[in-house]
Design a protein around this motif. Sequence first.
Motif, short mmCIF file in Angstrom:
data_model
loop_
_atom_site.label_atom_id
_atom_site.label_comp_id
_atom_site.label_asym_id
_atom_site.label_seq_id
_atom_site.Cartn_x
_atom_site.Cartn_y
_atom_site.Cartn_z
N UNK A 1 0.83 -1.20 0.00
CA UNK A 1 0.00 0.00 0.00
C UNK A 1 0.87 1.26 0.00
N UNK A 2 1.97 1.23 0.77
CA UNK A 2 2.89 2.37 0.77
C UNK A 2 3.52 2.57 -0.60
N UNK A 3 3.83 1.46 -1.23
CA UNK A 3 4.41 1.52 -2.58
C UNK A 3 3.45 2.19 -3.56
N UNK A 4 2.19 1.80 -3.51
CA UNK A 4 1.21 2.40 -4.41
C UNK A 4 0.95 3.86 -4.06
N UNK A 5 1.04 4.21 -2.79
CA UNK A 5 0.92 5.62 -2.41
C UNK A 5 2.06 6.45 -3.00
N UNK A 6 3.26 5.89 -2.92
CA UNK A 6 4.40 6.61 -3.52
C UNK A 6 4.23 6.75 -5.02
N UNK A 7 3.76 5.69 -5.67
CA UNK A 7 3.52 5.77 -7.12
C UNK A 7 2.48 6.81 -7.45
N UNK A 8 1.42 6.84 -6.68
CA UNK A 8 0.37 7.83 -6.92
C UNK A 8 0.92 9.24 -6.77
N UNK A 9 1.77 9.44 -5.79
CA UNK A 9 2.39 10.75 -5.60
C UNK A 9 3.25 11.13 -6.80
N UNK A 10 4.02 10.18 -7.32
CA UNK A 10 4.86 10.44 -8.50
C UNK A 10 3.99 10.80 -9.69
N UNK A 11 2.93 10.05 -9.89
CA UNK A 11 2.05 10.32 -11.04
C UNK A 11 1.33 11.66 -10.91
N UNK B 1 11.83 8.17 -17.82
CA UNK B 1 10.56 7.53 -18.15
C UNK B 1 10.32 6.43 -17.13
N UNK B 2 9.13 6.41 -16.55
CA UNK B 2 8.79 5.43 -15.53
C UNK B 2 7.78 4.46 -16.13
N UNK B 3 8.03 3.18 -15.93
CA UNK B 3 7.10 2.15 -16.41
C UNK B 3 6.95 1.08 -15.34
N UNK B 4 5.80 0.44 -15.33
CA UNK B 4 5.55 -0.66 -14.41
C UNK B 4 5.36 -1.91 -15.25
N UNK B 5 6.15 -2.93 -14.96
CA UNK B 5 6.00 -4.17 -15.74
C UNK B 5 4.89 -5.03 -15.15
N UNK C 1 2.59 14.32 -9.36
CA UNK C 1 3.60 15.34 -9.67
C UNK C 1 3.82 15.45 -11.17
N UNK C 2 3.84 14.31 -11.86
CA UNK C 2 4.02 14.34 -13.30
C UNK C 2 2.83 14.97 -14.00
N UNK C 3 1.65 14.73 -13.48
CA UNK C 3 0.45 15.31 -14.08
C UNK C 3 0.42 16.82 -13.88
N UNK C 4 0.91 17.31 -12.74
CA UNK C 4 0.96 18.76 -12.50
C UNK C 4 1.89 19.45 -13.47
N UNK C 5 3.09 18.89 -13.66
CA UNK C 5 4.07 19.53 -14.53
C UNK C 5 3.77 19.28 -16.00
N UNK C 6 3.09 18.19 -16.29
CA UNK C 6 2.75 17.90 -17.68
C UNK C 6 3.89 17.27 -18.46
#
Length: 115
Positions: free
Chosen positions: A6-16, A29-33, A18-23
């Motif tokens: 759950x912490x991992x997904x919270x961190x991922x959500x935070x990263x996404x 490049x971040x990818x999830x396999x 931030x990326x959405x704010x800056x555009x």
Amino acid sequence: MSESYAEFHDRLAKIYRQQAKTGRLGRKAVAIDRSGYVIVKGKANRRSFPWTGLMMVMVAFFAIKGVMIAQFGPDFYSQNVARMADASVAEQAAAWTMSPDPISRWVALQLKSVF
């Protein structure tokens, strides 16, 4: 285990977010396999013209010419360059390249004053 997941997904959500704010993704490049691992791939840097290398070659070229003029003397050096100018095409190109110029003469004068 589920708590760290759950912490991992919270961190991922935070990263996404931030990326959405800056555009933009920035330099990475971040990818999830399929197994859930985050893979960060760096984007290749754009290569530019190697100005530093070109300047180093030019400085070395004029320094070598200046050392040769200082070592042999300007008259002897000019006579040898003139002698090469009357030979084959390759030697004519070498004579044109090695002809005394103001920069190499200045380097020769500086070297003569030091040594």
